[in-house]
Design a protein around this motif. Structure first.
Motif, PDB file in Angstrom:
ATOM      1  N   LEU A  36       3.421   2.590  -1.179  1.00  0.00           N
ATOM      2  CA  LEU A  36       2.867   2.902  -2.495  1.00  0.00           C
ATOM      3  C   LEU A  36       2.984   4.368  -2.896  1.00  0.00           C
ATOM      4  CD1 LEU A  36      -0.460   0.846  -2.500  1.00  0.00           C
ATOM      5  CD2 LEU A  36       1.673   0.278  -3.691  1.00  0.00           C
ATOM      6  N   PHE A  37       3.025   5.281  -1.934  1.00  0.00           N
ATOM      7  CA  PHE A  37       2.845   6.694  -2.267  1.00  0.00           C
ATOM      8  C   PHE A  37       4.013   7.609  -1.910  1.00  0.00           C
ATOM      9  CE2 PHE A  37      -1.374   4.860  -1.607  1.00  0.00           C
ATOM     10  CZ  PHE A  37      -1.957   5.134  -2.833  1.00  0.00           C
ATOM     11  N   LYS A  38       4.789   7.252  -0.918  1.00  0.00           N
ATOM     12  CA  LYS A  38       5.834   8.154  -0.425  1.00  0.00           C
ATOM     13  C   LYS A  38       6.792   8.571  -1.524  1.00  0.00           C
ATOM     14  CE  LYS A  38       9.215   8.598   3.325  1.00  0.00           C
ATOM     15  NZ  LYS A  38       9.802   7.913   4.507  1.00  0.00           N
ATOM     16  N   ASN A  39       7.160   7.644  -2.368  1.00  0.00           N
ATOM     17  CA  ASN A  39       8.108   7.924  -3.449  1.00  0.00           C
ATOM     18  C   ASN A  39       7.441   7.900  -4.821  1.00  0.00           C
ATOM     19  OD1 ASN A  39      10.423   8.110  -1.684  1.00  0.00           O
ATOM     20  ND2 ASN A  39      10.285   5.886  -1.463  1.00  0.00           N
ATOM     21  N   ASN A  40       6.114   8.037  -4.826  1.00  0.00           N
ATOM     22  CA  ASN A  40       5.352   8.024  -6.077  1.00  0.00           C
ATOM     23  C   ASN A  40       4.792   9.426  -6.308  1.00  0.00           C
ATOM     24  OD1 ASN A  40       3.604   7.598  -8.218  1.00  0.00           O
ATOM     25  ND2 ASN A  40       2.743   5.703  -7.388  1.00  0.00           N
ATOM     26  N   LYS A  41       5.459  10.183  -7.141  1.00  0.00           N
ATOM     27  CA  LYS A  41       5.084  11.591  -7.356  1.00  0.00           C
ATOM     28  C   LYS A  41       3.820  11.741  -8.200  1.00  0.00           C
ATOM     29  CE  LYS A  41       8.704  12.686  -5.058  1.00  0.00           C
ATOM     30  NZ  LYS A  41       8.531  13.006  -3.629  1.00  0.00           N
ATOM     31  N   ASP A 191      -1.984  -5.007   3.563  1.00  0.00           N
ATOM     32  CA  ASP A 191      -1.698  -6.065   2.589  1.00  0.00           C
ATOM     33  C   ASP A 191      -2.959  -6.466   1.830  1.00  0.00           C
ATOM     34  OD1 ASP A 191       0.978  -6.091   3.276  1.00  0.00           O
ATOM     35  OD2 ASP A 191       0.831  -7.871   4.567  1.00  0.00           O
ATOM     36  N   THR A 192      -4.088  -6.521   2.535  1.00  0.00           N
ATOM     37  CA  THR A 192      -5.357  -6.876   1.892  1.00  0.00           C
ATOM     38  C   THR A 192      -5.763  -5.805   0.894  1.00  0.00           C
ATOM     39  OG1 THR A 192      -5.986  -8.041   3.918  1.00  0.00           O
ATOM     40  CG2 THR A 192      -7.743  -7.569   2.355  1.00  0.00           C
ATOM     41  N   TRP A 193      -5.576  -4.546   1.272  1.00  0.00           N
ATOM     42  CA  TRP A 193      -5.881  -3.415   0.380  1.00  0.00           C
ATOM     43  C   TRP A 193      -4.987  -3.447  -0.849  1.00  0.00           C
ATOM     44  CZ3 TRP A 193      -4.191   1.051  -1.959  1.00  0.00           C
ATOM     45  CH2 TRP A 193      -5.102   2.100  -2.143  1.00  0.00           C
ATOM     46  N   LYS A 194      -3.701  -3.676  -0.634  1.00  0.00           N
ATOM     47  CA  LYS A 194      -2.761  -3.698  -1.766  1.00  0.00           C
ATOM     48  C   LYS A 194      -3.071  -4.850  -2.724  1.00  0.00           C
ATOM     49  CE  LYS A 194       1.170  -3.768   0.340  1.00  0.00           C
ATOM     50  NZ  LYS A 194       2.638  -3.862   0.436  1.00  0.00           N
ATOM     51  N   LYS A 195      -3.450  -5.990  -2.164  1.00  0.00           N
ATOM     52  CA  LYS A 195      -3.778  -7.134  -3.016  1.00  0.00           C
ATOM     53  C   LYS A 195      -4.950  -6.816  -3.935  1.00  0.00           C
ATOM     54  CE  LYS A 195      -4.862 -12.082  -2.820  1.00  0.00           C
ATOM     55  NZ  LYS A 195      -5.071 -13.249  -1.921  1.00  0.00           N
ATOM     56  N   ALA A 196      -5.914  -6.057  -3.412  1.00  0.00           N
ATOM     57  CA  ALA A 196      -7.104  -5.713  -4.204  1.00  0.00           C
ATOM     58  C   ALA A 196      -6.888  -4.539  -5.137  1.00  0.00           C
ATOM     59  CB  ALA A 196      -8.269  -5.411  -3.256  1.00  0.00           C
ATOM     60  N   ALA A 197      -6.162  -3.506  -4.651  1.00  0.00           N
ATOM     61  CA  ALA A 197      -6.130  -2.228  -5.372  1.00  0.00           C
ATOM     62  C   ALA A 197      -4.746  -1.693  -5.673  1.00  0.00           C
ATOM     63  CB  ALA A 197      -6.906  -1.175  -4.559  1.00  0.00           C
ATOM     64  N   GLY A 198      -3.729  -2.357  -5.215  1.00  0.00           N
ATOM     65  CA  GLY A 198      -2.369  -1.824  -5.373  1.00  0.00           C
ATOM     66  C   GLY A 198      -1.967  -1.608  -6.812  1.00  0.00           C
ATOM     67  N   LEU A 200      -3.418  -0.179  -9.087  1.00  0.00           N
ATOM     68  CA  LEU A 200      -3.785   1.152  -9.589  1.00  0.00           C
ATOM     69  C   LEU A 200      -2.650   2.148  -9.459  1.00  0.00           C
ATOM     70  CD1 LEU A 200      -7.305   1.574  -7.938  1.00  0.00           C
ATOM     71  CD2 LEU A 200      -6.845   1.052 -10.341  1.00  0.00           C
ATOM     72  N   PHE A 201      -1.697   1.882  -8.586  1.00  0.00           N
ATOM     73  CA  PHE A 201      -0.694   2.873  -8.217  1.00  0.00           C
ATOM     74  C   PHE A 201       0.715   2.462  -8.622  1.00  0.00           C
ATOM     75  CE2 PHE A 201      -4.224   2.674  -5.257  1.00  0.00           C
ATOM     76  CZ  PHE A 201      -4.789   3.923  -5.475  1.00  0.00           C
ATOM     77  N   LYS A 202       0.827   1.444  -9.420  1.00  0.00           N
ATOM     78  CA  LYS A 202       2.133   1.019  -9.913  1.00  0.00           C
ATOM     79  C   LYS A 202       2.648   2.055 -10.905  1.00  0.00           C
ATOM     80  CE  LYS A 202       2.156  -2.878  -7.645  1.00  0.00           C
ATOM     81  NZ  LYS A 202       3.038  -3.085  -6.485  1.00  0.00           N
ATOM     82  N   THR A 203       3.936   2.240 -10.885  1.00  0.00           N
ATOM     83  CA  THR A 203       4.559   3.162 -11.839  1.00  0.00           C
ATOM     84  C   THR A 203       5.718   2.469 -12.512  1.00  0.00           C
ATOM     85  OG1 THR A 203       5.702   5.270 -12.094  1.00  0.00           O
ATOM     86  CG2 THR A 203       5.991   4.149  -9.982  1.00  0.00           C
TER      87      THR A 203
END
Length: 205
Positions: A36-41, A191-198, A200-203
């Motif tokens: 989610l974050f490595k390539n998300n500036k 995976d559980t975290w991403k299902k709930a909160a992922g 928020l970090f989509k670009t």
């Protein structure tokens, strides 16, 4: 402007972050970082896990490790040691469910309303459904669910998912010692975290 997400918790969040040049560690936070974050500036991920922490330890470092950072998103994973120490170190002063709830709520009350909260249920203690630790975790997981609803936070249902996985069987080992995660356990947490909160970090970039 880059936004900040802080993940705070115990050894499961820590996962050797101090030995990692990126400060991420080898656990579920690593999976989240890479996916989610490595390539998300747009976002900076900060791991503030400390091995051995209970909710009272979070209280002692809340100002320094949370409030001073003023995160846009705050993810909290706590509760395993609050229960495990009751079994493994009965000589210690223990964190009762009532104290756990009171301290946890007081910490959340200090977080600015502008911060998006993500509350993670604790995972498991031993990989069988009826273990003393898993029975003890029931009330602590319920408290996390209650606080998430009370505060309008995103809930990550770790306890429910891990217990469901144990009930279904036919899975690789989730822990190395009943508590600390294997890569499969870290993967399940992420995976559980991403299902709930992922979301928020989509670009769209």
């Amino acid at each position: 402007m880059t936004k900040k997400v802080v993940l705070i918790g115990d050894s499961i969040t820590d996962a050797g972050r101090r030995e990692d040049p990126n400060g991420i560690g080898t656990g579920y936070v690593k999976h989240l970082y890479e996916e989610l974050f490595k390539n998300n500036k747009d976002w900076e991920l900060i791991n503030k896990g400390v091995s051995g922490d209970r909710v009272t330890d979070l209280e002692a470092r809340w100002e320094e490790d949370v409030l001073k950072l003023n995160p846009d998103v705050l993810s909290i994973s706590i509760g395993i040691n609050d229960v495990w120490y009751q079994i493994d170190h009965p000589e210690m002063e223990q964190v009762t469910p009532d104290q756990f709830e009171a301290v946890y709520r007081s910490l959340l009350d200090k977080v600015p309303a502008s911060t998006q909260l993500i509350l993670m249920e604790p995972t498991i203690i031993e990989e069988h459904l009826g273990s003393l630790g898993n029975q003890g975790l029931v009330e602590y997981a319920e408290i996390v669910r209650f606080l998430a609803e009370e505060k309008g936070a995103i809930l990550v249902q770790n306890y429910a998912v891990f217990m469901g996985t144990l009930a279904n069987g036919n899975h690789p080992p989730l822990t190395t010692d009943g508590v600390h995660m294997t890569d499969a356990g870290s993967r399940l947490m992420a995976d559980t975290w991403k299902k709930a909160a992922g979301y928020l970090f989509k670009t769209d970039k």
